[in-house]
Design an enzyme around this catalytic site. Structure first.
Site, short mmCIF file in Angstrom:
data_model
loop_
_atom_site.label_atom_id
_atom_site.label_comp_id
_atom_site.label_asym_id
_atom_site.label_seq_id
_atom_site.Cartn_x
_atom_site.Cartn_y
_atom_site.Cartn_z
N GLY A 99 -10.19 14.08 11.82
CA GLY A 99 -10.82 15.35 11.48
C GLY A 99 -11.88 15.73 12.50
N SER A 100 -12.93 16.37 12.03
CA SER A 100 -13.94 16.91 12.95
C SER A 100 -14.78 15.85 13.65
CB SER A 100 -14.86 17.87 12.19
OG SER A 100 -14.15 19.02 11.78
#
EC number: 3.5.2.6
Length: 639
Positions: A326-327
């Site tokens: 993810g981020s």
């Protein structure tokens, strides 16, 4: 008629010659016999004496004591405890049915126990001792010893068995031992004779298996005298074997217990790592299991309970689990793009809420967009469009090269089972894996930690430690072997611009300490505890959904990585909570608590947290099953 004198003399000569030949033959034969007797009685006397000795003297192996495992403070993690057992030697026992019938009157043996023992006896050589029963009480062993004259071939023994005093806390990292199986033997070309001893324990998984070479030790021998009935009369000599080496790990049992307790109820993993030495201070996977269940063979019901749990307690998520980062992966993309010179730290990119590529729109998590945004704000507010643009400029190969430089897509060398390599994809990788060409859209997905990118919690912790220091430190789990310190490994400086690293660190600081940061609620107040982090949420479905309205196993994974203290980094932490929903709401609070506990050295006071969070933190901590000094569990004794 009288024979002529000449004939008589001739006959006498013949008789004399025959007598000489016969006599000579007899003397020669007697000489051969005498020589043979001398050869056997004098020249080969020692050999025949040994053959006779073998009829009354047996040589048996003595299993060595397995090496112990300690944490960094010297607290035992894997120990050896006394085990009273009964063994039988088939060639000395005579009538097995009669022997077992007598034995069952003295010790508790079920039909299944007897059947198992008989099956084992038939599989083994006649002279190999077979364990009939173990983990017996002293009273049972004493009964057998007193009745030894009526039990040929049966011997009570005191041995050692493995015990894990801290139970579930270290199950995944240390693993467990178990009896040697045929499968274990089939994997070895020249198995150690020790492994032929029934019930001999070897490492099955985890550190116990990976460092079996140093933990096992080497066998000793003992010479015992037996009578004609096979009964052991006395021990003639004993040569003790070499004890296995003791291992001291980098783990801290107090911190490990806290992390394990903080993850209770979740399907999750967390790593705490010293950013300078690479020492793993805690490595937890939840839920866990009691490794003592496996030492003597786990029951069907217990094993079924573990395998049917949807949170997968037997899986070590800390090193085996791989997840879209993810981020948190935006750190990698940012460093790759700025090092390649395709963007500068102060350059802004406009986020309208999506980036259009052909006929497809790649959306930002904030539908209305972030407007003009630079490196600092893009990390602090986790803008997706900024990283879509960077990916299109820099390309996947340079992003993947940076990922590997930071430890993602690399199988780290730790003595644990099935350590995952993860995936830092390249154009060549996709072509060889899928037979397809790389597309720009693949790069955009990878830039925000989705698509083909996969990383383990261990790799995320290594990435964070390297960003915090700029050094290519490697994780270390074994601190010393028999008090000999193991080396700290580092590749030296990463070769990343200090200015770029500083910009990324400042942005990570704002993630947790700026009001607009995605993890602002999970900050710590003291200057010597302030953390710098990055939230991450990775989708498990191609369609964006509201996590509150879908089943647990369809919710997004929650991630958070951080290092602390910001001004003088000491530790890096990664947290992955499967189907936790969001990194800021689920993973960041867990990481915050772990950082506070690790830096404080004990359960910290509540005033290190923002005042608005203290009540909820106190409620969580009060319910945590922390291990007390006496080994029992109870609620936390918070300040």
């Amino acid at each position: 008629m009288r024979r002529p004198t000449k004939d008589t003399e001739e006959s006498a000569r013949r008789i004399t010659r025959r007598g000489l030949i016969l006599g000579g033959s007899m003397i020669g034969f007697m000489g051969v016999l005498a020589g043979r007797m001398r050869y056997m009685q004098v020249d080969q006397a020692e050999q025949f004496r040994l053959l006779a000795e073998e009829n009354r003297i047996n040589i048996r192996l003595i299993p060595p004591a397995r090496g112990l495992i300690f944490d960094r403070t010297g607290t035992p993690i894997a120990a050896n405890t006394q085990n009273y057992r009964i063994v039988i030697v088939r060639e000395d026992a005579g009538d097995l049915d009669e022997t077992f019938a007598k034995l069952r009157k003295l010790v508790p043996l079920s039909d299944a126990d007897v059947e198992r023992a008989m099956r084992e006896i038939r599989r083994r050589s006649p002279f190999v001792p077979v364990t009939i029963a173990d983990q017996l009480a002293w009273e049972d062993v004493s009964e057998v010893a007193v009745n030894a004259p009526a039990l040929p071939g049966v011997t009570p023994e005191v041995g050692l068995t493995r015990h894990y005093p801290l139970g579930e806390d270290f199950a995944h990292v240390v693993g467990y031992v178990g009896p040697v199986s045929d499968y274990d033997l089939s994997k070895l070309e020249n198995p150690d004779p020790l492994l032929q001893i029934p019930k001999f324990q070897i490492g099955k998984v985890g550190l116990e298996a990976k460092r079996e070479d140093v933990l096992r030790g080497s066998a000793g021998t003992k010479r015992i005298e037996v009578n004609a009935g096979g009964r052991v009369m006395r021990e003639l000599s004993r040569l003790e074997g070499k004890k296995g080496a003791d291992l001291q790990l980098t783990l801290d049992h107090g911190l490990q217990n806290f992390v394990q307790a903080r993850l209770a109820g979740e399907s999750a993993a967390s790593i705490v790592m010293d950013v300078h030495t690479g020492d793993i201070l805690a490595i937890a996977s939840a839920p866990s299991f009691d490794p003592n269940l496996f030492v003597r063979g786990i029951s069907v019901s217990d094993y079924r309970r573990l395998t049917q749990n949807d949170h997968r307690p037997l899986a070590d998520k800390s090193v085996q689990g791989t997840y879209p980062p993810g981020s948190t992966f935006k750190i990698v993309t940012a460093l790759a793009a700025h090092e390649a010179g395709v963007v500068t730290a102060g350059e802004t990119i406009y986020c309208s809420g999506y980036k259009k590529l052909g006929i497809r729109r790649f959306h930002c998590w904030k539908r209305g967009g972030h407007g003009f945004i630079d490196l600092h704000d893009s990390l602090m507010r986790s803008c997706d469009v900024y990283y879509y643009e960077l990916a299109e400029r820099v390309g996947i190969d340079r992003i993947s090269e940076m990922a590997r430089r930071l430890g993602i897509g690399i199988r780290h060398d730790l003595p644990m089972s099935a350590i995952a390599e993860g995936i830092a994809p390249t154009k060549e990788w996709k072509q060889s894996s899928y037979g397809e060409s790389w597309r720009v859209g693949d790069s955009l997905n990878a830039a925000i930690g989705q698509g083909f990118v996969l990383a383990s919690p261990l790799q995320l912790a290594v990435m964070t430690a390297r960003v915090a220091t700029g050094e290519g430190i490697h994780p270390r789990l074994v601190k010393s072997i028999d008090a000999v310190e193991q080396p700290v490994q580092s590749d030296g400086p990463l070769g990343i611009s200090p200015t770029t690293l500083s910009q990324v660190r400042k942005a990570m600081y704002s993630v947790s300490n700026s009001r607009r940061g995605t993890a602002y609620r999970s900050r710590l107040l003291p200057d010597d505890m302030k953390l710098a982090g990055k939230t991450g949420t990775s989708q498990v479905r191609s369609v964006v959904v509201d996590n509150k309205n879908v089943p647990w196993d369809q919710r997004d994974h929650a991630l958070f990585v951080c290092f602390a203290p910001y001004d003088n980094p000491r530790i890096a932490v990664s947290v992955v909570i499967e189907h936790g929903g969001g990194g800021s709401s689920a993973a960041a609070p867990v990481a915050r608590d772990i950082v506070a506990r690790a830096l404080h050295g004990d359960l910290p006071p509540l005033d290190v947290f923002p005042s608005g969070e203290r009540d909820s933190i106190a409620e969580i901590w009060d319910a945590m099953p922390l291990r007390r000094e006496d080994g029992s569990f109870g609620r936390s004794d918070r300040a």
